[in-house]
Structures are given as C-alpha cells and as structure tokens.
Design an enzyme around this catalytic site. Structure first.
Site, PDB file in Angstrom:
ATOM      1  N   THR A   1     -81.777   3.353 -21.772  1.00 34.38           N
ATOM      2  CA  THR A   1     -80.564   4.174 -21.656  1.00 34.38           C
ATOM      3  C   THR A   1     -79.440   3.642 -22.535  1.00 34.38           C
ATOM      4  O   THR A   1     -78.820   4.387 -23.303  1.00 34.38           O
ATOM      5  CB  THR A   1     -80.090   4.194 -20.189  1.00 34.38           C
ATOM      6  OG1 THR A   1     -81.210   4.460 -19.350  1.00 34.38           O
ATOM      7  CG2 THR A   1     -79.034   5.243 -19.973  1.00 34.38           C
ATOM      8  N   THR A   2     -79.152   2.347 -22.414  1.00 35.97           N
ATOM      9  CA  THR A   2     -78.054   1.748 -23.172  1.00 35.97           C
ATOM     10  C   THR A   2     -78.314   1.864 -24.670  1.00 35.97           C
ATOM     11  O   THR A   2     -77.415   2.209 -25.451  1.00 35.97           O
ATOM     12  CB  THR A   2     -77.877   0.275 -22.772  1.00 35.97           C
ATOM     13  OG1 THR A   2     -77.681   0.194 -21.354  1.00 35.97           O
ATOM     14  CG2 THR A   2     -76.689  -0.347 -23.481  1.00 35.97           C
TER      15      THR A   2
ATOM     16  N   ASP B   1     -86.878  -0.918 -13.238  1.00 40.40           N
ATOM     17  CA  ASP B   1     -87.128  -0.914 -14.676  1.00 40.40           C
ATOM     18  C   ASP B   1     -88.323  -1.794 -15.033  1.00 40.40           C
ATOM     19  O   ASP B   1     -89.106  -1.465 -15.928  1.00 40.40           O
ATOM     20  CB  ASP B   1     -85.887  -1.394 -15.432  1.00 40.40           C
ATOM     21  CG  ASP B   1     -84.772  -0.356 -15.425  1.00 40.40           C
ATOM     22  OD1 ASP B   1     -85.027   0.766 -14.948  1.00 40.40           O
ATOM     23  OD2 ASP B   1     -83.659  -0.660 -15.881  1.00 40.40           O
TER      24      ASP B   1
ATOM     25  N   ASP C   1     -76.897  -2.232 -15.735  1.00 40.24           N
ATOM     26  CA  ASP C   1     -77.924  -1.229 -16.005  1.00 40.24           C
ATOM     27  C   ASP C   1     -77.256   0.049 -16.517  1.00 40.24           C
ATOM     28  O   ASP C   1     -76.401   0.635 -15.836  1.00 40.24           O
ATOM     29  CB  ASP C   1     -78.713  -0.944 -14.730  1.00 40.24           C
ATOM     30  CG  ASP C   1     -79.825   0.058 -14.962  1.00 40.24           C
ATOM     31  OD1 ASP C   1     -80.689  -0.216 -15.797  1.00 40.24           O
ATOM     32  OD2 ASP C   1     -79.813   1.130 -14.326  1.00 40.24           O
TER      33      ASP C   1
END
Length: 557
Positions: free
Chosen positions: A118-119, A419, A85
């Site tokens: 985010t990534t 998530d 994550d």
C-alpha cells in the site's frame, strides 16, 4: 486528516499585485485583460491532483522500510492507535480531498488483492505526479505523458515477468526470509523475528497440497496479558469461553471430542402455545416429563463416553446449542468438560483439526463421529476464560495467540501478522520472487532508460517520469535510515552499471548489498500489482482537466 490543495478552485485567490492592478483598472474604467487567465484555468485541475498526490505521499513517505517511523491516530473519542501500516492509515485517516481519497482507495484495493504494497503504491503515484508536474508546466500535453507512462508500464510488467526468480518456496528457511522482510517493516526487530517463525509455521500448518491456501483457517486471537514476546502459535484452537459448571475438570489429556449441534435443554415450541393443568400433581408430572426428556438425551451421551473411554482417556463435549444446568451437573459427575454456545466457525474448525463429524441428531452417536485431541486445558484471565485444544490429529487449522500489555501493541501486531501470512501464502502460491531492498526498482529504472533510447518523440518524457518515479522507493529507504538519498542512489546505479549483484540498499550501513545473499525478497504478485495500478491511476489523474461539483446524487458503480 484533511488534505487541501492550494490551487483548488475554491481556495484560489489572485496574488496581491494582481488584485491591486484589477482595482486600479476598475477605478479608471479600463478593461483589464489577464494574459495568463487561460493557462491558470487549464492548470488548476492538474495542480489540484498533483498537490493531493504529493500530500498523501508526504504523509506515508516516512513509514517505508524497517527504519520507518510510526503515526499516531487519535479518534474523536480520544482513542489512540500507533501504526506504520499504510493500509490501516489510509482506512483510518479522514481524507476529504477527492483526489487523495481516490488514490487511497486504489492503494487499499492493492492491499485487499495482494496483502501488501500500500505505502509503496502511494509513493510511486505521488512521485510520478511530481515528475509529470515539470513537463506540464513546460506546456507538454498530458496525453503525451500518459502515452509514455503506458509504454513504460508495459515495459516494466514485461521486465518483471522475465526477471522474476523461480525458487523452491517450500523450503522453510526461504519462507522465513520472506516473512522476515515483510514483518520487519511493521514492528521492531525482536518482535518481528518471533512472529516470523509463528507466521511461517501457521501457513505451513493450514496448507493442504494441491489446494488453495485458506488463511481463514488461521485465527488470530488476542489476550491483553503479559508482553508481545509471550505470543505463541497454537496448533489447534483457542476458544474464548470455557466450561459452564464449576465441578468440571480444567485440564484433560487424551481427549475424545464430541461436536454436536443439539439442545440438551428442553426446547421451546416454534409457535406460541401453552399447557394448562388443573392440579399441582399434573404440573409436577409435566415438569418430570420435560426433565426425563433431557435426562434421556444426556444419558445417551454418557453411554457413548463409557463405551469409548479407556483408562487414561477423557471426554469433551462442544455444543453449538444449549445445555441446561442439571444436564451440566450430570456431565460434570462423569468428569466430562462441556462447552455450550460454541461459535459456528469454531465448530467447523474443530472438525477439521480434530477429525470426526458434527452431530445434529443423537441417533447418529457412534465412536466414528468423535474427534481426538492430546490436550485440552482451560485458562482464566481475569473474568475471561479461554480453552486451549492442542496436540490434534490433523492440524489444518491453527490459532496465533497474540499477547500484549496495551491495545495499541496488540493492534500493531495483528496488522503485521495479517501482512506476514499473506506474504508467505503469496510466495507458496506463486513460487516466484523479486529482489527486495529497492533492488528491483534499480534494475527496472536501468531497463527503462535503455528502452527510452528506442522510443521516438515526446513519449520519452512519460517513460523518463515513470523511471524516475521508481527510484523513490530506494531513495525513501535511504532517507528513512538517515543516509543521503542522492549519494545512495549513485552508488546503486554504479553497481548496476557494472553488472554487480549489489543492487539493493543496506539500511544498516547505507552501502549497496546483494538482496539474494542477504535474503531480502519481495512478493512477485505484490510488486506487479503495485506497478500496474500506480501507472493506471496516475494516467487517469493527469487526464483530468476540470473538477466539477455534481448537482445531484451520482450513481455508484
């Protein structure tokens, strides 16, 4: 993790030939002039920022997609955490490079706002800085690049607003597809498919029509027990404590539930005070008076129980305050399960789930204040005791019970569940989706290339950089799945040029696929926020030409 830039001012050293030339010039008394000195001075801050963004991108790049790899985080105390994550990684890693820290904060803000992406945000920022590096070395001014990036950002945001798919997200099969697309990127397939059903049912359970979805009504509780596949959804509550008397029943059916915030023990005075007695009989009468006060209050509760309970029905007491041992004994003799020192958040959720009202004074005791649950069961796991309240009247609050054999498994599941619930809630709130599997990025790249032809001047370079940066998402998906990124991108662009719906990447075959037919969707809110924030932070970093150490404590905004 420590990120250091090779071009930072503190680490910069001239190359050996330059050092030798400088030493020879000083020995001869000649004055040496470095013709590239001004160029190096101007470019140091840019290269520092670019290297930081690319370094962060390299760390998170292998995490993207269902085929992404895990990272092992090791704390100073030796604790181990396995995760893929991006939000967790950026929070847990020790980032010391100021630029990398700034990018990490922007990306984690993306997660706080939308719950995902985010990534992807870090990858687009890193790729955009990488594309800008080529133009900066050619002498293009950063302001021109930033103007092009801003134009590209406005174009992409307008494009996503016009191309989003308005769908009936109240249909459960579609919500399952949305949750599945999110969860399969966080954990392995078998576990992801199990939690897909759990996450969708949990969000639908707490959803109230025409009201904002309150995800705090979904409690995620973990038990280090059995395997992750034994996790389940409890449409009710799971409390991490049980009855305080060995004689109380462990399993009850058809339960009237009394939630109260009232002491069933003798209350101490709020100010320091004392009672004095002259003889043992006076002391005994004082103790008896205290006992009678508690017993009378307990008898009021027992009278209510006898009044409302019909044959086959039982009675539960959930008290936020204390119950003394003698009162517990009186309740146990009547077959009542009583829990004391119940957490405040559970008191609120019990009233929502089971109905009834919280009683703050025993004068308010009446059948109308009682809630109802079909089943209450107490389970012991080692020294831990859990109470399950299920089959409730109004299940607008629920508990996801996460089980696992190890702490890192439980932690990984909890991150994925967070998530997944946000993804389903976003879909229910927006009612709009965009194609997943890199499909939207392929479409947006093609639209930007058409827009580039309409723009005059060197702003085209910024548009080109942003367009190429978007393709890093499908490229990374292909790389992580073990396929040739360039070959996969050529196939996707060929399909898009033909007007084919096959604009996404099938990670199982490496061939283009139709995201709509495959049921792979991304949240509109997540994607839009990611595209916006990535362009803004990249522009800000490109306009930095000096990195200066501050001499005094700076005020935090």
């Amino acid at each position: 993790m420590l990120f250091r830039s090779e071009h930072s001012p503190h680490n910069h050293r001239s190359s050996p030939p330059q050092r030798f030339l400088a030493a020879a010039a000083m020995a001869s008394g000649a004055q040496m002039v470095n013709p590239n000195a001004e160029v190096l001075k101007k470019g140091v801050a840019h290269m520092m920022n670019i290297n930081a963004a690319r370094g962060l991108q390299d760390v998170l790049k292998t995490n993207l997609g269902p085929k992404g790899t895990l990272k092992m985080l090791v704390s100073g105390a030796g604790d181990i955490k396995l995760t893929k994550d991006g939000n967790t990684l950026l929070h847990e890693m020790q980032i010391q490079h100021p630029t990398a820290m700034m990018i990490a904060r922007i990306a984690t803000a993306q997660d706080d706002i939308t719950g995902d992406g985010t990534t992807s945000a870090v990858l687009i920022v890193g790729e955009l800085m990488k594309q800008a590096e080529r133009h900066l070395t050619d002498g293009v001014h950063p302001r021109l690049l930033c103007e092009g990036i801003d134009l590209a950002k406005d174009r992409v945001l307008a494009y996503i607003d016009s191309s989003k798919k308005t769908m009936d997200t109240t249909q459960r099969p579609l919500l399952v597809q949305i949750a599945q697309a999110s969860l399969r990127t966080k954990m392995h397939r078998e576990l992801a498919d199990l939690f897909t059903e759990i996450v969708v049912d949990a969000v639908l359970c707490v959803r109230i029509p025409n009201e904002k979805i309150d995800l705090h009504m979904i409690e995620v509780m973990h038990m280090q027990h059995k395997a992750g596949t034994d996790s389940r959804l409890v449409k009710g509550l799971v409390m991490d404590h049980g009855g305080r008397h060995p004689g109380m029943p462990k399993s009850l059916k058809n339960c009237h539930i009394l939630t109260m915030n009232y002491d069933l023990e003798y209350q101490k005075s709020e100010v320091n005070s004392g009672f004095y007695y002259n003889s043992a009989s006076q002391r005994e009468s004082m103790v008896a008076a205290e006992r009678k006060w508690v017993d009378d209050k307990t008898d009021q509760v027992l009278d209510l129980k006898r009044k409302v309970c019909k044959p086959g029905e039982t009675f539960i007491i959930l008290n936020q305050k204390g119950i003394d041992p003698l009162a517990l004994d009186m309740l146990a003799k009547e077959g009542i399960l009583a829990l004391r020192r119940v957490k405040r958040r559970n008191m609120e959720r019990i009233c929502l789930a089971c109905g009834g009202e919280q009683v703050n004074s025993l004068e308010a005791l009446a059948p109308e204040v009682l809630g109802w649950a079909g089943s209450v069961e107490e389970q012991s796991l080692g020294e831990e005791v859990y109470t399950f309240v299920e089959d409730v009247k109004n299940p607008t609050s629920c508990t996801i019970l996460v089980k696992g054999a190890h702490k890192h498994v439980i932690s990984q599941i909890q991150e994925a569940v967070r998530d997944g619930t946000r993804a389903v809630a976003n879909a229910l709130c927006d009612g709009t989706l965009v194609p997943g599997a890199g499909g939207f990025e392929t479409l947006a790249h093609a639209d930007l290339m058409k827009y580039k032809a309409e723009v005059a001047g060197r702003a085209k370079l910024g548009i080109q950089a942003y367009a190429e940066a978007l393709l890093c998402i499908p490229k990374t998906l292909a790389e992580n799945a073990g396929y040739d990124a360039q070959d996969s991108m050529l196939k996707l662009q060929e399909e898009e040029a033909k007007g084919s719906p096959k604009i996404g990447l099938d990670i199982l075959t490496g061939e283009p696929l139709d995201p709509a037919a495959a049921g792979i969707w991304d949240n509109f809110a997540v994607k839009r926020q990611m595209l916006d924030s990535a362009a803004i932070i990249s522009s800000q970093l490109l306009l930095v030409d000096e990195v200066i150490r501050a001499g005094r404590q700076m005020k935090r905004g």
